[in-house]
Design an enzyme around this catalytic site. Sequence first.
Site, PDB file in Angstrom:
ATOM      1  N   HIS B  70       0.842  -1.199   0.000  1.00  0.00           N
ATOM      2  CA  HIS B  70       0.000   0.000   0.000  1.00  0.00           C
ATOM      3  C   HIS B  70       0.879   1.251   0.000  1.00  0.00           C
ATOM      4  N   ASP B  99       6.600  21.297 -26.828  1.00  0.00           N
ATOM      5  CA  ASP B  99       6.587  19.993 -26.181  1.00  0.00           C
ATOM      6  C   ASP B  99       7.599  20.030 -25.054  1.00  0.00           C
ATOM      7  N   TRP B 135       7.082   0.197   3.814  1.00  0.00           N
ATOM      8  CA  TRP B 135       7.599   0.884   2.625  1.00  0.00           C
ATOM      9  C   TRP B 135       8.980   1.464   2.905  1.00  0.00           C
ATOM     10  N   SER B 162      13.383   6.081 -14.051  1.00  0.00           N
ATOM     11  CA  SER B 162      12.241   6.780 -14.637  1.00  0.00           C
ATOM     12  C   SER B 162      12.090   8.181 -14.056  1.00  0.00           C
ATOM     13  N   SER B 163      12.130   8.274 -12.731  1.00  0.00           N
ATOM     14  CA  SER B 163      11.940   9.584 -12.098  1.00  0.00           C
ATOM     15  C   SER B 163      13.040  10.557 -12.481  1.00  0.00           C
ATOM     16  N   HIS B 246      12.933  12.015   3.296  1.00  0.00           N
ATOM     17  CA  HIS B 246      12.290  13.268   3.649  1.00  0.00           C
ATOM     18  C   HIS B 246      12.113  14.188   2.436  1.00  0.00           C
ATOM     19  N   GLU B 248      11.708  13.253  -0.360  1.00  0.00           N
ATOM     20  CA  GLU B 248      10.651  12.565  -1.094  1.00  0.00           C
ATOM     21  C   GLU B 248       9.264  13.048  -0.669  1.00  0.00           C
ATOM     22  N   TYR B 250       8.461  15.894   0.360  1.00  0.00           N
ATOM     23  CA  TYR B 250       8.221  17.212  -0.222  1.00  0.00           C
ATOM     24  C   TYR B 250       8.065  17.127  -1.723  1.00  0.00           C
ATOM     25  N   SER B 261      -1.900  26.927  -5.792  1.00  0.00           N
ATOM     26  CA  SER B 261      -1.605  28.342  -6.065  1.00  0.00           C
ATOM     27  C   SER B 261      -2.117  28.775  -7.436  1.00  0.00           C
ATOM     28  N   HIS B 295      14.602  13.304  11.655  1.00  0.00           N
ATOM     29  CA  HIS B 295      13.415  13.404  12.519  1.00  0.00           C
ATOM     30  C   HIS B 295      12.549  12.155  12.430  1.00  0.00           C
ATOM     31  N   HIS B 296      12.882  11.262  11.499  1.00  0.00           N
ATOM     32  CA  HIS B 296      12.180   9.982  11.462  1.00  0.00           C
ATOM     33  C   HIS B 296      12.855   8.962  12.373  1.00  0.00           C
ATOM     34  N   THR B 321       6.415  27.135   5.353  1.00  0.00           N
ATOM     35  CA  THR B 321       5.107  26.544   5.054  1.00  0.00           C
ATOM     36  C   THR B 321       4.002  27.454   5.565  1.00  0.00           C
ATOM     37  N   LYS B 324       3.251  30.087   3.196  1.00  0.00           N
ATOM     38  CA  LYS B 324       2.363  29.676   2.106  1.00  0.00           C
ATOM     39  C   LYS B 324       0.899  29.704   2.547  1.00  0.00           C
ATOM     40  N   ARG B 443       1.603   1.511  14.990  1.00  0.00           N
ATOM     41  CA  ARG B 443       1.240   1.288  13.601  1.00  0.00           C
ATOM     42  C   ARG B 443       1.760  -0.068  13.137  1.00  0.00           C
TER      43      ARG B 443
HETATM   44  C1  HEA Z   1       0.828   8.320  -0.627  1.00  0.00           C
HETATM   45  C2  HEA Z   1      -0.377   8.330  -0.467  1.00  0.00           C
HETATM   46  C3  HEA Z   1      -1.282   7.485   0.338  1.00  0.00           C
HETATM   47  C4  HEA Z   1      -2.624   7.448   0.122  1.00  0.00           C
HETATM   48  C5  HEA Z   1      -3.402   8.180  -0.951  1.00  0.00           C
HETATM   49  C6  HEA Z   1      -3.155   6.571   1.124  1.00  0.00           C
HETATM   50  C7  HEA Z   1      -4.509   6.261   1.213  1.00  0.00           C
HETATM   51  C8  HEA Z   1      -5.078   5.496   2.222  1.00  0.00           C
HETATM   52  N1  HEA Z   1      -4.426   4.884   3.258  1.00  0.00           N
HETATM   53 FE1  HEA Z   1      -2.412   4.852   3.511  1.00  0.00          FE
HETATM   54  N2  HEA Z   1      -0.413   4.813   3.780  1.00  0.00           N
HETATM   55  C9  HEA Z   1       0.517   5.471   3.028  1.00  0.00           C
HETATM   56  C10 HEA Z   1       0.263   6.343   1.991  1.00  0.00           C
HETATM   57  C11 HEA Z   1      -1.002   6.615   1.471  1.00  0.00           C
HETATM   58  N3  HEA Z   1      -2.159   6.082   1.928  1.00  0.00           N
HETATM   59  C12 HEA Z   1       1.838   5.148   3.478  1.00  0.00           C
HETATM   60  C13 HEA Z   1       3.146   5.679   2.926  1.00  0.00           C
HETATM   61  C14 HEA Z   1       1.680   4.262   4.546  1.00  0.00           C
HETATM   62  C15 HEA Z   1       2.761   3.631   5.409  1.00  0.00           C
HETATM   63  C16 HEA Z   1       3.037   2.233   4.961  1.00  0.00           C
HETATM   64  C17 HEA Z   1       3.957   1.559   5.909  1.00  0.00           C
HETATM   65  O1  HEA Z   1       3.710   1.574   7.117  1.00  0.00           O
HETATM   66  O2  HEA Z   1       4.953   1.023   5.439  1.00  0.00           O
HETATM   67  C18 HEA Z   1       0.248   4.082   4.717  1.00  0.00           C
HETATM   68  C19 HEA Z   1      -0.315   3.284   5.712  1.00  0.00           C
HETATM   69  C20 HEA Z   1      -1.674   3.176   5.945  1.00  0.00           C
HETATM   70  C21 HEA Z   1      -2.251   2.548   7.077  1.00  0.00           C
HETATM   71  C22 HEA Z   1      -1.493   1.958   8.247  1.00  0.00           C
HETATM   72  C23 HEA Z   1      -1.196   0.541   8.012  1.00  0.00           C
HETATM   73  C24 HEA Z   1      -0.402  -0.025   9.115  1.00  0.00           C
HETATM   74  O3  HEA Z   1       0.275   0.700   9.831  1.00  0.00           O
HETATM   75  O4  HEA Z   1      -0.449  -1.249   9.250  1.00  0.00           O
HETATM   76  C25 HEA Z   1      -3.605   2.623   6.939  1.00  0.00           C
HETATM   77  C26 HEA Z   1      -4.578   2.104   7.917  1.00  0.00           C
HETATM   78  O5  HEA Z   1      -5.670   2.418   7.948  1.00  0.00           O
HETATM   79  C27 HEA Z   1      -3.869   3.296   5.711  1.00  0.00           C
HETATM   80  C28 HEA Z   1      -5.124   3.558   5.188  1.00  0.00           C
HETATM   81  C29 HEA Z   1      -5.344   4.280   4.022  1.00  0.00           C
HETATM   82  C30 HEA Z   1      -6.667   4.488   3.461  1.00  0.00           C
HETATM   83  C31 HEA Z   1      -7.953   3.976   4.040  1.00  0.00           C
HETATM   84  C32 HEA Z   1      -6.482   5.247   2.338  1.00  0.00           C
HETATM   85  C33 HEA Z   1      -7.567   5.719   1.405  1.00  0.00           C
HETATM   86  O6  HEA Z   1      -7.378   7.074   1.094  1.00  0.00           O
HETATM   87  C34 HEA Z   1      -7.598   4.895   0.155  1.00  0.00           C
HETATM   88  C35 HEA Z   1      -8.771   5.207  -0.683  1.00  0.00           C
HETATM   89  C36 HEA Z   1      -9.369   3.970  -1.263  1.00  0.00           C
HETATM   90  C37 HEA Z   1      -9.405   3.697  -2.568  1.00  0.00           C
HETATM   91  C38 HEA Z   1      -8.809   4.580  -3.547  1.00  0.00           C
HETATM   92  C39 HEA Z   1     -10.022   2.469  -3.085  1.00  0.00           C
HETATM   93  C40 HEA Z   1     -10.995   2.762  -4.163  1.00  0.00           C
HETATM   94  C41 HEA Z   1     -11.274   1.555  -4.915  1.00  0.00           C
HETATM   95  C42 HEA Z   1     -12.197   0.637  -4.608  1.00  0.00           C
HETATM   96  C43 HEA Z   1     -13.071   0.728  -3.421  1.00  0.00           C
HETATM   97  C44 HEA Z   1     -12.356  -0.554  -5.412  1.00  0.00           C
HETATM   98  C45 HEA Z   1     -11.049  -1.033  -5.868  1.00  0.00           C
HETATM   99  C46 HEA Z   1     -11.128  -2.356  -6.393  1.00  0.00           C
HETATM  100  C47 HEA Z   1     -10.250  -2.852  -7.242  1.00  0.00           C
HETATM  101  C48 HEA Z   1      -9.155  -2.066  -7.821  1.00  0.00           C
HETATM  102  C49 HEA Z   1     -10.377  -4.271  -7.632  1.00  0.00           C
HETATM  103  N4  HEA Z   1      -2.668   3.629   5.118  1.00  0.00           N
HETATM  104  C1  HEA Z   2       3.429  15.210   1.733  1.00  0.00           C
HETATM  105  C2  HEA Z   2       4.049  14.661   2.674  1.00  0.00           C
HETATM  106  C3  HEA Z   2       4.485  15.256   3.975  1.00  0.00           C
HETATM  107  C4  HEA Z   2       4.583  16.563   4.385  1.00  0.00           C
HETATM  108  C5  HEA Z   2       4.282  17.827   3.615  1.00  0.00           C
HETATM  109  C6  HEA Z   2       5.068  16.521   5.736  1.00  0.00           C
HETATM  110  C7  HEA Z   2       5.312  17.661   6.490  1.00  0.00           C
HETATM  111  C8  HEA Z   2       5.928  17.646   7.726  1.00  0.00           C
HETATM  112  N1  HEA Z   2       6.263  16.533   8.463  1.00  0.00           N
HETATM  113 FE1  HEA Z   2       5.864  14.624   7.938  1.00  0.00          FE
HETATM  114  N2  HEA Z   2       5.742  12.697   7.324  1.00  0.00           N
HETATM  115  C9  HEA Z   2       5.303  12.256   6.103  1.00  0.00           C
HETATM  116  C10 HEA Z   2       4.884  13.042   5.059  1.00  0.00           C
HETATM  117  C11 HEA Z   2       4.888  14.435   5.089  1.00  0.00           C
HETATM  118  N3  HEA Z   2       5.223  15.222   6.151  1.00  0.00           N
HETATM  119  C12 HEA Z   2       5.312  10.825   6.044  1.00  0.00           C
HETATM  120  C13 HEA Z   2       4.885   9.959   4.862  1.00  0.00           C
HETATM  121  C14 HEA Z   2       5.775  10.383   7.280  1.00  0.00           C
HETATM  122  C15 HEA Z   2       5.927   8.975   7.792  1.00  0.00           C
HETATM  123  C16 HEA Z   2       6.897   8.131   7.087  1.00  0.00           C
HETATM  124  C17 HEA Z   2       6.891   6.760   7.666  1.00  0.00           C
HETATM  125  O1  HEA Z   2       7.442   6.584   8.775  1.00  0.00           O
HETATM  126  O2  HEA Z   2       6.301   5.851   7.052  1.00  0.00           O
HETATM  127  C18 HEA Z   2       6.060  11.594   8.043  1.00  0.00           C
HETATM  128  C19 HEA Z   2       6.593  11.574   9.331  1.00  0.00           C
HETATM  129  C20 HEA Z   2       7.036  12.702   9.988  1.00  0.00           C
HETATM  130  C21 HEA Z   2       7.849  12.658  11.163  1.00  0.00           C
HETATM  131  C22 HEA Z   2       8.376  11.402  11.862  1.00  0.00           C
HETATM  132  C23 HEA Z   2       7.384  10.908  12.832  1.00  0.00           C
HETATM  133  C24 HEA Z   2       7.795   9.633  13.445  1.00  0.00           C
HETATM  134  O3  HEA Z   2       7.890   8.630  12.726  1.00  0.00           O
HETATM  135  O4  HEA Z   2       8.031   9.641  14.657  1.00  0.00           O
HETATM  136  C25 HEA Z   2       8.068  13.963  11.538  1.00  0.00           C
HETATM  137  C26 HEA Z   2       8.868  14.383  12.713  1.00  0.00           C
HETATM  138  O5  HEA Z   2       9.330  15.432  12.821  1.00  0.00           O
HETATM  139  C27 HEA Z   2       7.406  14.799  10.560  1.00  0.00           C
HETATM  140  C28 HEA Z   2       7.406  16.184  10.574  1.00  0.00           C
HETATM  141  C29 HEA Z   2       6.872  16.980   9.579  1.00  0.00           C
HETATM  142  C30 HEA Z   2       6.918  18.429   9.595  1.00  0.00           C
HETATM  143  C31 HEA Z   2       7.483  19.296  10.685  1.00  0.00           C
HETATM  144  C32 HEA Z   2       6.332  18.845   8.438  1.00  0.00           C
HETATM  145  C33 HEA Z   2       6.178  20.266   7.969  1.00  0.00           C
HETATM  146  O6  HEA Z   2       6.534  20.399   6.627  1.00  0.00           O
HETATM  147  C34 HEA Z   2       4.801  20.794   8.190  1.00  0.00           C
HETATM  148  C35 HEA Z   2       4.771  22.307   8.106  1.00  0.00           C
HETATM  149  C36 HEA Z   2       3.383  22.867   8.130  1.00  0.00           C
HETATM  150  C37 HEA Z   2       2.781  23.496   9.162  1.00  0.00           C
HETATM  151  C38 HEA Z   2       3.437  23.643  10.484  1.00  0.00           C
HETATM  152  C39 HEA Z   2       1.383  24.022   9.050  1.00  0.00           C
HETATM  153  C40 HEA Z   2       1.226  25.399   8.468  1.00  0.00           C
HETATM  154  C41 HEA Z   2       1.970  26.436   9.191  1.00  0.00           C
HETATM  155  C42 HEA Z   2       1.418  27.520   9.787  1.00  0.00           C
HETATM  156  C43 HEA Z   2      -0.038  27.775   9.736  1.00  0.00           C
HETATM  157  C44 HEA Z   2       2.358  28.491  10.381  1.00  0.00           C
HETATM  158  C45 HEA Z   2       2.308  28.656  11.834  1.00  0.00           C
HETATM  159  C46 HEA Z   2       2.558  27.402  12.560  1.00  0.00           C
HETATM  160  C47 HEA Z   2       3.349  27.235  13.606  1.00  0.00           C
HETATM  161  C48 HEA Z   2       4.346  28.205  14.068  1.00  0.00           C
HETATM  162  C49 HEA Z   2       3.200  25.980  14.400  1.00  0.00           C
HETATM  163  N4  HEA Z   2       6.789  13.991   9.645  1.00  0.00           N
HETATM  164 CU   LIG Z   3      10.257  13.774   7.165  1.00  0.00          CU
END
Ligand code: HEA
Ligand code: HEA
Ligand SMILES: [Cu+2]
Lengths: 298, 526, 271
Positions: B70, B99, B135, B162-163, B246, B248, B250, B261, B295-296, B321, B324, B443
């Site tokens: 997933h 293009d 993942w 690819s990327s 990280h 990634e 962003y 925007s 921070h992870h 942020t 923005k 989790r």
């Molecule tokens: C990048 C984007 C992204 C998106 C869009 C989502 C979308 C969703 N995620 Fe995602 N999720 C992750 C990224 C994302 N996730 C990542 C990175 C992790 C961490 C993995 C890890 O721990 O390693 C995670 C982990 C994660 C967990 C934790 C699992 C765990 O810790 O064991 C859960 C649990 O509820 C969850 C739920 C969902 C749900 C309900 C959606 C929903 O938004 C999904 C919406 C549903 C659909 C789009 C389905 C629509 C289609 C149908 C209903 C029919 C389909 C049928 C066929 C195709 C035959 N996700």
């Molecule tokens: C699109 C993806 C995305 C984005 C944009 C961010 C944004 C941020 N993330 Fe997130 N993050 C993930 C995707 C993302 N993260 C994923 C996938 C994981 C889990 C990976 C995994 O373990 O599987 C993760 C996990 C993760 C962790 C690790 C948690 C843990 O495993 O223990 C941390 C810790 O610092 C963190 C921090 C932040 C911070 C500080 C921002 C900042 O960029 C956010 C900044 C924004 C704001 C703060 C809000 C707007 C600001 C204001 C309105 C201004 C005023 C506010 C203040 C002064 C408070 N993220």
């Molecule tokens: Cu991060």
Amino acid sequence: MTTKHERYYVPAQSYWPIVGAVGLFFIAIGLANLIHVFQPGYDTSLTKSILLLGVGVSVIIFMVSGWFNHVIKENMAGLYSAQMDRSFRQGMIWFIFSEVMFFAAFFGALFYIRMFALPWLGGEGSKPLTLDLLWPNFVAEWPLLNNPDPKYASPNEVIPWHGIPLLNTTLLLTSGATITWAHWALKVGKRLQLNLAMFCTIALGLTFLGFQIYEYSHAYMDLGLTLDSGIYGSTFFMLTGFHGLHVTLGSIMLIVILVRCLRGSFTAENHFAFEATAWYWHFVDVVWLGLFIFVYIL
Amino acid sequence: MGDHHHGPAKGLSRWLLTTNHKDIGTLYLWFAFIMFLVGGAFAMVIRMELFQPGNQLVSPNTFNQLTTMHGLIMVFGAIMPAFTGFANWLIPMMVGAPDMALPRMNNWSFWILPFAFAILLSSWFMDGGAPNFGWTFYAPLSTQGPPSTDFFILSVHMMGISSIMGAINVIVTIFNMRAPGMTLMKMPIFCWSWLITAFLLIAVMPILAAAVTMLLTDRNFGTSFFDAAGGGDPVLFQHIFWFFGHPEVYIMILPAFGIVSEILPTFTRKRLFGRVSMIYAIVAIAGLSFIVWAHHMFTTGMPVIAGLFFMYATMLIAVPTGVKIFNWAATIFRGALTFETPMLFALGFVFLFTIGGFSGLMLALIPADIQYHDTYFVVAHFHYVLVSGALFSIFAGAYYWLPKWTGTMYNETLGKFHFWLSAISFNITFFPMHFMGLAGMPRRIPDYALQFADFNRISSIGSFVFGLSQLLFLYIIIQAIRGKGKKATDEVWDDHPRGLEWTLSSPPAYHTFETPPSEKLVEEHH
Amino acid sequence: MHKALRLVQLCCILIGSLLSSVASATGLQYNMTRGVTPVSHAQYDLHMTVLFIVTAIGVLVFGLLIFSIFRYRKSKGAKAATFHENVQIEVIWTVIPFVILMVLAVPATKTLIAMEDTRKSEMTIAVTGYQWYWHYEYLNEDISFYSNPATTAEEIAGLVPKSGYYQLEVDKPLVVPTNTKIRFAFSANDVIHAWWVPALGVKRDTIPGFINESWAVIEEVGTYRGQCAELCGVRHGYMPIVVEAITPEEFEAWVAEQKGGLEEVIEESEA
Ligand code: HEA
Ligand code: HEA
Ligand SMILES: [Cu+2]
Ligand code: CUA
């Protein structure tokens, strides 16, 4: 930047990309299968994996040569513009940047191991109990001639910087100079010098590779320094090995360019392929300097 | 070679051999959507298993495989290709180019993906099954992973290639193909966001490639990068992975910033507030993203000094942020707002992404993160930024440009319905995860203690509704593509939306801007 | 505008109190535990502080957004203003968040430094993660044992009703004295695990080949439960931790008892 917008050539449909994708696909599954052939507990067939890999590699070679040929023809047909040329150049530069980052990761691993992991294993810093409880006999040193766990047979010795490595440094640096010479010759139209300089560059590159092969066999046969002899061997062979692969690739590129030089396909103005190869070669050169300093000397 | 002033080729060859940025954009978008359904289907099974405590549907190993796949599919298969699809469709039209700069390589970038994901997905059918280590594939769990891990590794290499090529194309197009008069400062902000994203991609995809390569050799050739017994360190893996990981995340949000925007000014009928600082903010976020990776890893036991550094750097990201968010708010302030579907999704983005950002800031504080780390609080955080962030922006962008692309208006009523269903069910699914995490639910577990049962049930129900709502999206899109709907005008949205793409016909010709737009046009539309 | 803000504020308070009353009525835990150690208290306080701050910022930002959404509708005849820049305000909203962050950084830094200070500990327990159980060794006492998950397969399969501490039960808990600075030495035997007991404010990865340290002073007698918090393979979800904190006197008696013969029994059962 783009003050003058020229007529832009958008190529028509092309089957090279999809051929390339198929080639990569075969290489990937072929490689994965091949790796499994040598693992205990898998029953993967050697012929099958070699076949898959072979198909993949052939397809890629076919694709690269076909694609480049096509591009050369287009270029000769005068379809390109200065803007197009800039696109190629910028593309090549960013590609080299991505390669730099690839090596940066391995260098980063080396620095982390030396600056953090080994000292920690040796009881320094914030994890003093590591030494007392887990590896009481471990001594953190570099080069690491005593792995924490004898499960990894330690190397007896490592390769000193002043033998072959120093020689190889000289070879590569010289080749950097000769390719610059070649470029100069191309630009002023001195054909003979161009070919000569290209030949020298290739010869230097191949000699480098020859020495490296010798060095590797020495390491394996005599020093017990191998890929699986603990972290020194791991970092040593990964860094120098990937560099060697790049030298190999660069040499192949140089040879192709030399052939094209001999055929006289480059002009003083139009020789992007030459320049791209030269950039690549310089990049390989610079990586080697990093290796020489951080892997061999320090 | 020859003449290229023609329309698309017929049949399959159009898609296999194409060099047209619009075709390639379409391919990317469909590929992303299919992967989204596949990844979403995995999520649905996850939520079904977690519907109640106990083991009912899938074995614990299958559960781990589902979680892993997933995450991988959504990140690399859905979100990233979807944004690349937007880049392909829009950047040439926005900068007034015929293009992408390197059209053939563009096609190659795309077609590698289906093969890479075919390999990844086929791992379900291999001995030992699919990858099951998350993942993030931490060593040494992945070192000991099933045989399919090696296939997974090589498929990641392919995704990387690819990327990188896709990103090179974007950068070169932006640097080299802009119409006369379009200075970087006049360039649409979507292009800016993608320029920076492409830079991040080229910088960090090779790091990921190196990480999987070391994993490959540790698994098969006896190297000891991630094994203390040979002098390595498992934590080294995490450092390398997150140095990629990280930036990634962003990579998955900067294009979203760009899309939002573009959309807000159109439906507020105002210029984007603080355009220049918006651009600087993107650059600042991208720059900071290179120095916050650990921070992870706050529970891995790093030296205090290192912890402090990474904590402060991470907190700092809230500043750009925030800039923005405030600029968007100021754009909306005193506008003349209408609420078409793209606007609804964009507004949903601003609200819900901010919530995800807030939880991100909470996670950045090490002492608190000690309690949050690896709980559902983190899962809640990243679904707020990824689903209601990245994904919502993709929906917003799709609705916004679809009439331009197809020449047909989507069904506005159904679109609004899609938004409200999604927004509400999204919150029902993911808001309770904050509570679960704070209450102590880790989790990546297939079964849980009884105290988490209620919230999990709510969350599962929400997720089913959310999943079904996305099928509605599919329906709306297909209707529009089949031309079932009002004809779209060339400007599509009233009050003259900005951007060169709106000067083209709807749908645009197969080849556009073969002669560059005039400087006057560029000036009028920036 | 003032009115709208008030409204938003009121809504927030209402929703907040609604949530908390629902949660407490149903006995749902929806917030972080305050725990029983100085560190867990500090973590909790930091959590509440940052939660309060972001909620406040959220109320302001969302308030403004909601206000604009209702006030400036084209359908209500709103005309778009033309401003699109203001350096002053941009400086302000760059500086203010920065200041807020500095304010947050102070308690965070203090707590972090305290958390990492394992000096002056009175006893050391080596915790080792295995796939999928824990091993404890009291370094100065010559006591060591394994702690295995105790939830039965029947319960998991749903063949019998699930008991109260479903998935949080072990055969032999870690026994520790209260009001004593306990140092933990974490390691693992196979892959990375993480030893997490929320009430103790300790979550630390156990990494094969390295030893991580952490500490706790438990201030209240009681049984505290936690789980493995790092994906460690198939049964990662089935690796509970139970810590039993007893008074130092009781603990001494427990130690004596352990040394008096019980150890052989354990050793045998391990074999
Ligand atoms: C990048 C984007 C992204 C998106 C869009 C989502 C979308 C969703 N995620 Fe995602 N999720 C992750 C990224 C994302 N996730 C990542 C990175 C992790 C961490 C993995 C890890 O721990 O390693 C995670 C982990 C994660 C967990 C934790 C699992 C765990 O810790 O064991 C859960 C649990 O509820 C969850 C739920 C969902 C749900 C309900 C959606 C929903 O938004 C999904 C919406 C549903 C659909 C789009 C389905 C629509 C289609 C149908 C209903 C029919 C389909 C049928 C066929 C195709 C035959 N996700
Ligand atoms: C699109 C993806 C995305 C984005 C944009 C961010 C944004 C941020 N993330 Fe997130 N993050 C993930 C995707 C993302 N993260 C994923 C996938 C994981 C889990 C990976 C995994 O373990 O599987 C993760 C996990 C993760 C962790 C690790 C948690 C843990 O495993 O223990 C941390 C810790 O610092 C963190 C921090 C932040 C911070 C500080 C921002 C900042 O960029 C956010 C900044 C924004 C704001 C703060 C809000 C707007 C600001 C204001 C309105 C201004 C005023 C506010 C203040 C002064 C408070 N993220
Ligand atoms: Cu991060
Ligand atoms: Cu042990 Cu998770």
